[in-house]
Scaffold this motif. Structure first.
Motif, short mmCIF file in Angstrom:
data_model
loop_
_atom_site.label_atom_id
_atom_site.label_comp_id
_atom_site.label_asym_id
_atom_site.label_seq_id
_atom_site.Cartn_x
_atom_site.Cartn_y
_atom_site.Cartn_z
N TYR A 213 7.05 14.98 -12.32
CA TYR A 213 7.68 13.88 -11.44
C TYR A 213 8.86 13.10 -12.12
CZ TYR A 213 7.76 9.09 -9.68
OH TYR A 213 8.20 7.95 -9.44
N GLN A 214 8.94 12.89 -13.49
CA GLN A 214 10.18 12.20 -13.64
C GLN A 214 11.37 13.11 -13.72
OE1 GLN A 214 9.98 11.24 -18.12
NE2 GLN A 214 11.09 9.25 -17.52
N LEU A 215 11.19 14.32 -13.86
CA LEU A 215 12.38 15.16 -13.77
C LEU A 215 13.12 14.96 -12.22
CD1 LEU A 215 14.33 17.61 -14.83
CD2 LEU A 215 12.54 19.27 -14.01
N GLN A 216 12.29 15.02 -11.33
CA GLN A 216 12.76 14.86 -9.99
C GLN A 216 13.03 13.39 -9.48
OE1 GLN A 216 13.37 17.55 -7.93
NE2 GLN A 216 12.64 18.84 -9.81
N ALA A 217 12.42 12.43 -9.75
CA ALA A 217 12.49 10.96 -9.56
C ALA A 217 13.94 10.71 -10.17
CB ALA A 217 11.20 10.10 -10.15
N LEU A 218 14.19 10.82 -11.48
CA LEU A 218 15.44 10.54 -12.24
C LEU A 218 16.53 10.65 -11.47
CD1 LEU A 218 14.76 11.45 -16.00
CD2 LEU A 218 14.65 9.09 -14.88
N LYS A 219 16.60 11.70 -10.69
CA LYS A 219 17.87 12.00 -9.95
C LYS A 219 18.26 10.78 -8.87
CE LYS A 219 16.86 16.67 -10.29
NZ LYS A 219 16.39 18.15 -9.77
N SER A 220 17.26 10.04 -8.46
CA SER A 220 17.26 8.90 -7.66
C SER A 220 16.94 7.75 -7.92
CB SER A 220 16.83 9.21 -6.03
OG SER A 220 15.45 9.20 -6.48
N CYS A 221 16.10 7.64 -9.13
CA CYS A 221 15.86 6.36 -9.81
C CYS A 221 16.14 6.66 -11.23
CB CYS A 221 14.42 6.19 -9.67
SG CYS A 221 13.99 5.83 -8.06
N ASN B 38 0.78 -1.04 0.19
CA ASN B 38 -0.02 0.08 0.00
C ASN B 38 0.92 1.38 0.06
OD1 ASN B 38 -2.47 1.00 -0.08
ND2 ASN B 38 -2.59 1.51 2.06
N VAL B 39 1.93 1.35 -0.68
CA VAL B 39 3.10 2.31 -0.73
C VAL B 39 2.52 3.22 -2.04
CG1 VAL B 39 5.23 3.01 -1.36
CG2 VAL B 39 4.82 1.20 0.09
N LYS B 40 2.68 4.46 -1.58
CA LYS B 40 2.15 5.52 -2.89
C LYS B 40 3.60 5.76 -3.53
CE LYS B 40 -1.62 7.51 -0.21
NZ LYS B 40 -2.26 8.80 0.18
N VAL B 41 3.65 5.69 -4.85
CA VAL B 41 4.81 6.01 -5.69
C VAL B 41 4.91 7.65 -6.00
CG1 VAL B 41 5.85 5.58 -7.96
CG2 VAL B 41 4.55 3.84 -6.68
N ASP B 42 5.93 8.24 -5.13
CA ASP B 42 6.08 9.55 -5.46
C ASP B 42 7.71 9.81 -5.43
OD1 ASP B 42 7.08 9.25 -2.58
OD2 ASP B 42 5.21 10.42 -1.91
N VAL B 43 8.10 10.96 -5.48
CA VAL B 43 9.26 11.27 -5.68
C VAL B 43 10.32 10.62 -4.80
CG1 VAL B 43 11.10 13.08 -5.82
CG2 VAL B 43 9.24 13.24 -7.05
N ALA B 44 9.91 10.72 -3.53
CA ALA B 44 10.63 10.09 -2.20
C ALA B 44 10.84 8.68 -2.13
CB ALA B 44 10.00 10.69 -1.01
N ASN B 45 9.91 7.97 -2.86
CA ASN B 45 10.11 6.60 -2.95
C ASN B 45 9.65 6.02 -4.44
OD1 ASN B 45 7.22 6.91 -3.07
ND2 ASN B 45 6.90 5.34 -1.40
N CYS B 46 10.58 6.52 -5.10
CA CYS B 46 10.23 6.19 -6.87
C CYS B 46 10.56 4.83 -7.07
CB CYS B 46 11.06 7.05 -7.68
SG CYS B 46 12.76 7.45 -7.11
N ALA B 47 11.55 4.35 -6.25
CA ALA B 47 11.95 2.88 -6.20
C ALA B 47 10.55 2.11 -6.23
CB ALA B 47 13.06 2.53 -5.14
N SER B 48 9.40 2.14 -5.67
CA SER B 48 8.45 1.54 -5.48
C SER B 48 7.82 1.61 -6.76
CB SER B 48 7.48 2.03 -4.45
OG SER B 48 8.06 1.68 -2.95
N GLY B 49 8.37 2.33 -7.62
CA GLY B 49 7.64 2.41 -9.17
C GLY B 49 7.98 1.26 -9.91
N ASP B 50 8.06 1.54 -11.14
CA ASP B 50 8.56 0.32 -12.08
C ASP B 50 9.21 0.90 -13.41
OD1 ASP B 50 8.95 -2.20 -13.06
OD2 ASP B 50 6.89 -2.68 -12.47
N ASP B 51 9.68 -0.02 -14.31
CA ASP B 51 10.29 0.18 -15.34
C ASP B 51 9.91 1.54 -16.03
OD1 ASP B 51 12.24 0.29 -17.34
OD2 ASP B 51 11.42 -1.93 -18.05
N TRP B 52 10.88 2.51 -16.51
CA TRP B 52 10.47 3.74 -17.51
C TRP B 52 10.04 3.30 -18.79
CZ3 TRP B 52 9.90 7.77 -14.48
CH2 TRP B 52 10.58 8.21 -13.50
N TRP B 53 10.82 1.97 -19.27
CA TRP B 53 10.57 1.78 -20.59
C TRP B 53 9.14 1.70 -21.18
CZ3 TRP B 53 10.75 1.89 -25.61
CH2 TRP B 53 10.25 0.68 -26.27
#
Length: 672
Positions: free
Chosen positions: A180-188, A134-149
């Motif tokens: 979102y992507q502009l910020q998330a790419l810095k850690s993911c 039940n994690v919300k995917v946001d910049v702080a926990n972008c690792a809970s997201g999935d493949d950019w492709w």
């Protein structure tokens, strides 16, 4: 909201507030028309209707990977590339044909994606962490997201949908995601999940730049540069000959992703996309160098480079993956718009009219994973591929042959070609840069006057093209017309009066006041010629078409539990012929061109419908036989002649358009 890309980019170039180190975007030479502007007619419409009635319109019903509990509809099924791949062709098809049921079918996926965008801007199928934790995917926990492709492909889908509908949800949706992507790419970073994203980042860059053209938000240029910096440096590689030489020399596991033909097909547009953002002309030099080197070292007669799956040289027995063809076509369509270079327009037509149609069945329900230029049979086997497959299913026609990525991705080939027959011009005109039967409607001239142009033609088989204008009032606008490079001298007439006789390899402009009923007639004389390919082989050409040996076909259907239905195809006659050398010395005098049947609106690319035949003199080469499922090219001397044993008898063979064949020889040895 209409596309203001050119105006926005010009403004950015002129703006004195842009820092010296900032990118200086440039406008496209030609701008894409809305998806609803072009309506295919004639044989091209029939091709699209076949696709609608076949897998393009019904893949979700016949391909369980997409049909079962689809992740792009909130389920736990496919959440990766195949559903977006399919939609990337099905969406334009739905609007090119004005097919309401298909529009409704594809829209439910788009609606789910837009309606289920996360508050952070992230989108896509529900991730494992979202479901289980039940994690919300946001910049702080972008690792809970999935493949950019796969999101890169879905962005293309949604952009095309917007082009057809102007749905007001799209621009805010993309804006939110890219922030979102502009910020998330810095850690993911782009390659966090898969190297596929790293190798295909250009598609992400392209969509960020498209949105910049719509909104002028400069943070999108920052995003595009960041994605480019985290992705494969294709522009550098294409401009650096070490890459293409290494790809020709190496077939091992090391760095195979940079040799993967589909990645290469997608990457062809990278230098043009980067030039569009930066204005740096060195990118265009890299594109020219890379494309020329690629086709020199790996090019095949039907206009595509080898790739089975890796780049594999220019031997006519090497294969090419269907995905590589459709992705290369799309790259060329983007390159054409950005650069306006006729060389890439010629390349697009050659690839489309030769390589594309031969790799699917008439009903568009089965495909080959790899086609071969000199394909003397179609069957299960290992062949001489860089990815031979223990399943031995890379060469047969089937839904599951090879990997099913091509089953999902093949649909963008014809649809996007149809959508790029015409472009808008910066001088408020229209440009016909590829030719096929269609009607186009657009606003032109100083007052944005509606005009419809009806293009009637049997091209690429016949030489004539007629454009008839319909407009409620007279309107002045420029009409840009491509003259193919293979045409030595064209004739351009307006209302029956010749106005130009240009040489090939250029785009001419007719700038005049047009009235309702005006007719422009183009005539492109199609001389026969031969061209030189791998191992000193020769191919016969006429206009944009390459011609292959006509071999009657025997189709054998097989079924296996894991593979489903598939087809083998075998020739009924002999194939081991060499062209006599007089054909190479004087093709016009020694090749006999015959029109054997008309090109009707129900034309299908197959042997039974082949409208043109070329008679040629040939001799059999008894020692030319099948080895390891392929027909290794006979050795020739530096003068281009096969010097082994040749039958004394001269026979007349028949050649037909390559795209109409399934078994064939197209790259012939030459005999005395």
């Amino acid at each position: 909201m209409k596309n203001i890309f050119s105006l926005t980019l010009i403004s950015a170039v002129l703006s004195v507030s842009v820092a010296a180190q900032s990118p200086k975007p440039v406008p496209e030479k030609y701008r894409e028309l809305p998806l609803s502007a072009i309506k295919p007619t004639g044989w091209l419409r029939n091709q699209l209707q076949i696709m609608r009635d076949g897998t393009t319109g019904h893949l979700d019903e016949v391909h369980p990977k997409i049909g079962n509990d689809n992740g792009w509809l909130g389920g736990k099924g496919d959440a990766w590339e195949e559903t977006p791949y399919w939609l990337d062709g099905a969406v334009p098809l739905a609007y090119l044909l004005d097919d309401k049921p298909l529009q409704q079918k594809v829209k439910k996926y788009i609606d789910w994606v837009i309606d289920n965008q996360r508050p952070s801007g992230y989108f896509g199928a529900m991730t494992k962490d979202e479901r289980e934790k039940n994690v919300k995917v946001d910049v702080a926990n972008c690792a809970s997201g999935d493949d950019w492709w796969p999101k890169m492909v879905m962005l293309k889908v949604i952009q095309q949908y917007y082009s057809a509908t102007n749905d007001p949800r799209v621009i805010p949706f993309m804006t939110k995601y890219f922030r979102y992507q502009l910020q998330a790419l810095k850690s993911c970073p782009v390659g966090k999940w898969t190297e596929w994203a790293t190798s295909r980042g250009t598609d992400n860059v392209m969509m960020a730049q498209w949105l910049y053209g719509m909104t002028g938000d400069k943070s999108l240029l920052e995003l595009a540069s960041l994605i480019e910096s985290q992705s494969f440096p294709w522009s550098d590689w294409l401009g650096n000959r070490d890459w293409v030489i290494g790809a020709a020399a190496q077939q091992n596991e090391e760095h195979w992703m940079r040799r993967h033909a589909v990645n290469v097909g997608m990457a062809l547009k990278a230098p043009a996309i980067n030039y569009q953002r930066t204005g740096d002309p060195n990118y265009l030099k890299s594109l020219k160098t890379g494309f020329n080197d690629l086709m020199t070292l790996h090019g095949l007669p039907m206009g595509i480079f080898s790739g089975d799956e890796d780049l594999h040289g220019n031997d006519p027995t090497q294969g090419v993956e269907l995905c590589a063809i459709v992705e290369s076509m799309y790259s060329l369509e983007k390159i054409i718009g950005i650069t306006g270079d006729p060389h890439y327009m010629d390349a697009l037509e050659r690839m489309t009219f030769n390589a594309l149609p031969t790799q699917t069945t008439d009903d568009y329900n089965a495909k080959q994973y790899f086609q071969i230029a000199n394909q003397v049979h179609v069957k299960r086997g290992v062949f001489n591929f860089s990815l031979p497959f223990g399943r031995e299913m890379n060469n047969v026609f089937g839904m599951r042959s090879g990997y099913t990525c091509c089953l999902a991705n093949m649909h963008q080939g014809w649809t996007k070609f149809a959508a790029h027959l015409w472009y808008a011009t910066p001088d408020k005109g229209l440009a016909a840069l590829a030719y096929s039967p269609n009607n186009v409607t657009a606003k032109v001239g100083a007052k944005n006057t509606d005009v419809t142009i009806r293009e009637t033609t049997r091209y690429p088989f016949e030489e004539g093209i007629q454009l008839e204008l319909a407009t409620a009032s007279s309107v002045q606008f420029p009409l840009h017309l491509r003259i193919p490079s293979w045409c030595r001298k064209a004739t351009v007439a307006v209302n029956g009066e010749t106005v130009q006789t240009p040489e090939g390899g250029k785009v001419i402009v007719l700038n005049r006041t047009w009235k309702n009923g005006d007719k422009v007639t183009l005539n492109f004389p199609m001389a026969v010629s031969t061209s030189n390919w791998g191992r000193n082989s020769r191919a016969v050409e006429r206009g944009p078409l390459v011609y292959a040996l006509k071999l009657e076909e025997t189709w054998e259907k097989e079924t296996e539990k894991d593979e489903g239905d598939y087809f083998n195809v075998f020739p009924k006659g002999d194939w081991n012929y060499g062209l006599v050398d007089k054909i190479v010395k004087d093709p016009a005098a020694n090749l006999d061109v015959k029109t054997v049947k008309p090109v009707t609106d129900s034309f299908i690319w197959n042997l039974q419908n082949a409208p043109i035949e070329i008679r040629a003199s040939a001799k059999k080469i008894p020692g030319w036989k099948i080895v390891n499922d392929v027909a290794p090219q006979p050795v020739t001397d530096r003068n281009g002649h096969f010097v082994g044993k040749v039958d004394e008898k001269v026979e007349t063979i028949t050649l037909v358009p390559y795209g109409c064949t399934k078994v064939r020889v197209v790259a012939f040895p030459v005999v005395k």
